[in-house]
Scaffold this motif. Structure first.
Motif, PDB file in Angstrom:
ATOM      1  N   GLN A   1      -7.757  -0.841  -2.626  1.00 42.27           N
ATOM      2  CA  GLN A   1      -7.292  -0.565  -3.978  1.00 42.27           C
ATOM      3  C   GLN A   1      -6.052  -1.401  -4.294  1.00 42.27           C
ATOM      4  O   GLN A   1      -5.928  -1.973  -5.386  1.00 42.27           O
ATOM      5  N   ALA A   2      -5.151  -1.513  -3.323  1.00 36.72           N
ATOM      6  CA  ALA A   2      -3.948  -2.326  -3.514  1.00 36.72           C
ATOM      7  C   ALA A   2      -4.316  -3.795  -3.674  1.00 36.72           C
ATOM      8  O   ALA A   2      -3.715  -4.518  -4.477  1.00 36.72           O
ATOM      9  N   LEU A   3      -5.326  -4.257  -2.927  1.00 31.70           N
ATOM     10  CA  LEU A   3      -5.766  -5.648  -3.043  1.00 31.70           C
ATOM     11  C   LEU A   3      -6.295  -5.931  -4.448  1.00 31.70           C
ATOM     12  O   LEU A   3      -5.969  -6.951  -5.053  1.00 31.70           O
ATOM     13  N   TYR A   4      -7.104  -5.022  -4.963  1.00 36.29           N
ATOM     14  CA  TYR A   4      -7.676  -5.206  -6.298  1.00 36.29           C
ATOM     15  C   TYR A   4      -6.603  -5.138  -7.383  1.00 36.29           C
ATOM     16  O   TYR A   4      -6.736  -5.779  -8.422  1.00 36.29           O
ATOM     17  N   ASP A   5      -5.564  -4.362  -7.147  1.00 35.01           N
ATOM     18  CA  ASP A   5      -4.499  -4.218  -8.139  1.00 35.01           C
ATOM     19  C   ASP A   5      -3.495  -5.369  -8.087  1.00 35.01           C
ATOM     20  O   ASP A   5      -2.674  -5.518  -8.983  1.00 35.01           O
TER      21      ASP A   5
ATOM     22  N   VAL B   1       0.853  -1.190   0.000  1.00 35.70           N
ATOM     23  CA  VAL B   1       0.000   0.000   0.000  1.00 35.70           C
ATOM     24  C   VAL B   1       0.886   1.237   0.000  1.00 35.70           C
ATOM     25  O   VAL B   1       1.777   1.373   0.853  1.00 35.70           O
ATOM     26  N   TYR B   2       0.624   2.137  -0.955  1.00 41.39           N
ATOM     27  CA  TYR B   2       1.390   3.382  -1.055  1.00 41.39           C
ATOM     28  C   TYR B   2       0.590   4.501  -0.407  1.00 41.39           C
ATOM     29  O   TYR B   2      -0.493   4.863  -0.858  1.00 41.39           O
TER      30      TYR B   2
ATOM     31  N   THR C   1      -2.482   7.348  11.099  1.00 43.27           N
ATOM     32  CA  THR C   1      -3.634   7.038  11.929  1.00 43.27           C
ATOM     33  C   THR C   1      -4.519   6.016  11.230  1.00 43.27           C
ATOM     34  O   THR C   1      -4.751   6.102  10.025  1.00 43.27           O
ATOM     35  N   LYS C   2      -5.024   5.058  11.986  1.00 41.42           N
ATOM     36  CA  LYS C   2      -5.967   4.088  11.433  1.00 41.42           C
ATOM     37  C   LYS C   2      -7.209   4.842  10.973  1.00 41.42           C
ATOM     38  O   LYS C   2      -7.828   5.566  11.741  1.00 41.42           O
ATOM     39  N   SER C   3      -7.558   4.680   9.701  1.00 44.51           N
ATOM     40  CA  SER C   3      -8.638   5.493   9.162  1.00 44.51           C
ATOM     41  C   SER C   3      -9.329   4.794   7.999  1.00 44.51           C
ATOM     42  O   SER C   3      -8.849   3.787   7.472  1.00 44.51           O
ATOM     43  N   TRP C   4     -10.465   5.366   7.602  1.00 43.37           N
ATOM     44  CA  TRP C   4     -11.200   4.862   6.457  1.00 43.37           C
ATOM     45  C   TRP C   4     -10.389   5.066   5.178  1.00 43.37           C
ATOM     46  O   TRP C   4     -10.406   4.219   4.286  1.00 43.37           O
ATOM     47  N   GLN C   5      -9.670   6.174   5.091  1.00 49.82           N
ATOM     48  CA  GLN C   5      -8.868   6.446   3.900  1.00 49.82           C
ATOM     49  C   GLN C   5      -7.795   5.371   3.704  1.00 49.82           C
ATOM     50  O   GLN C   5      -7.584   4.878   2.591  1.00 49.82           O
ATOM     51  N   ARG C   6      -7.128   4.987   4.794  1.00 53.80           N
ATOM     52  CA  ARG C   6      -6.143   3.896   4.709  1.00 53.80           C
ATOM     53  C   ARG C   6      -6.813   2.606   4.275  1.00 53.80           C
ATOM     54  O   ARG C   6      -6.243   1.825   3.508  1.00 53.80           O
ATOM     55  N   ARG C   7      -8.029   2.391   4.764  1.00 60.60           N
ATOM     56  CA  ARG C   7      -8.765   1.174   4.422  1.00 60.60           C
ATOM     57  C   ARG C   7      -9.037   1.109   2.924  1.00 60.60           C
ATOM     58  O   ARG C   7      -8.875   0.062   2.287  1.00 60.60           O
ATOM     59  N   ILE C   8      -9.445   2.227   2.344  1.00 62.71           N
ATOM     60  CA  ILE C   8      -9.748   2.278   0.908  1.00 62.71           C
ATOM     61  C   ILE C   8      -8.478   2.088   0.079  1.00 62.71           C
ATOM     62  O   ILE C   8      -8.478   1.395  -0.941  1.00 62.71           O
ATOM     63  N   LEU C   9      -7.381   2.711   0.502  1.00 63.96           N
ATOM     64  CA  LEU C   9      -6.117   2.529  -0.208  1.00 63.96           C
ATOM     65  C   LEU C   9      -5.684   1.063  -0.165  1.00 63.96           C
ATOM     66  O   LEU C   9      -5.144   0.527  -1.141  1.00 63.96           O
ATOM     67  N   ALA C  10      -5.938   0.400   0.965  1.00 65.76           N
ATOM     68  CA  ALA C  10      -5.587  -1.016   1.076  1.00 65.76           C
ATOM     69  C   ALA C  10      -6.449  -1.862   0.142  1.00 65.76           C
ATOM     70  O   ALA C  10      -5.952  -2.803  -0.500  1.00 65.76           O
TER      71      ALA C  10
END
Length: 236
Positions: free
Chosen positions: A198-202, A141-142, A187-196
């Motif tokens: 996205q990385a999973l799908y890629d 995850v970037y 910080t643990k956040s929804w934004q980090r969750r979405i980026l993760a």
């Protein structure tokens, strides 16, 4: 009913009533209360009370597995002992965990009833207890100028068989306990969750685990309109 409680770890009176004793007005069936009393008095289900404030009044009782109930699944439904995913310590958990599990199970109840009403089939429902065992590999995850390796574990995964084909879904249940888009990505956040996600799908991991990348992520939130708008904006 015992099998459902074992499968979902904890179910409330209202959830069990909706699954097995549905009423037209959505109220809890008296027959359901009677059956649950019999099962708990016989030691086949554990009955516990939810934390509550004086202003809330009494909240629905919760039901969890017992050793006797699990043994019944082995004796009567031919469960293999290894298929029993329960031990006494599972009933001794903190309220935040129970609240999150109940929220996931609420969604299950709504999906199961809706799918049945539409004549479709809910062929698979797996919550995060089992997904943690499946999603052990990490993705890259970037986040800004940093690179993190993390495992992505949805709150649930389910499949619906419709006449036009099979539809797959990941589930995220947001209880408004996590920041949406904080100033610091550490910080643990929804934004980090979405980026993760996205990385999973890629990554090739999706194809490896599910044989497809056409899996929708459904988000359910207990927050109000402002929270929903904030989550949607972050996703976009």
């Amino acid at each position: 009913m015992i099998e459902a409680v074992h499968a979902h770890r904890v179910l409330s009176t209202a959830q069990i009533s909706a699954l097995f004793f549905p009423t037209t007005d959505g109220m809890v069936s008296s027959a359901c209360r009677t059956r649950l009393r019999y099962l708990s008095d016989a030691g086949l289900l554990a009955r516990i009370e939810q934390p509550q404030t004086r202003s809330e009044g009494r909240r629905p009782l919760l039901f969890m597995p017992t050793a006797e109930g699990c043994q019944l699944l082995i004796d009567e439904l031919d469960y293999e002992p290894d298929a029993i995913d329960w031990k006494p310590a599972h009933n001794d958990v903190q309220w935040p965990f129970l609240a999150h599990q109940l929220a996931i199970n609420d969604l299950y109840v709504h999906v199961a009833r809706a799918v049945q009403g539409l004549g479709w089939q809910l062929t698979t429902w797996v919550d995060d207890r089992f997904l943690r065992k499946r999603h052990t590999e990490r993705v890259t995850v970037y986040i800004d100028d940093r690179v993190e390796e993390m495992a992505v574990v949805p709150d649930a995964y389910f499949e619906i068989a419709m006449p036009v084909g099979l539809f797959r879904f990941f589930v995220e249940v947001d209880r408004s306990t996590m920041a949406v888009s904080p100033a610091s990505h550490r910080t643990k956040s929804w934004q980090r969750r979405i980026l993760a996600y996205q990385a999973l799908y890629d990554s090739p991991l999706m194809e490896k685990l599910y044989g497809t990348t056409t899996i929708r992520v459904l988000t359910v939130t207990t927050g109000g309109q402002r929270r929903r708008a904030s989550l949607r904006e972050t996703i976009e």
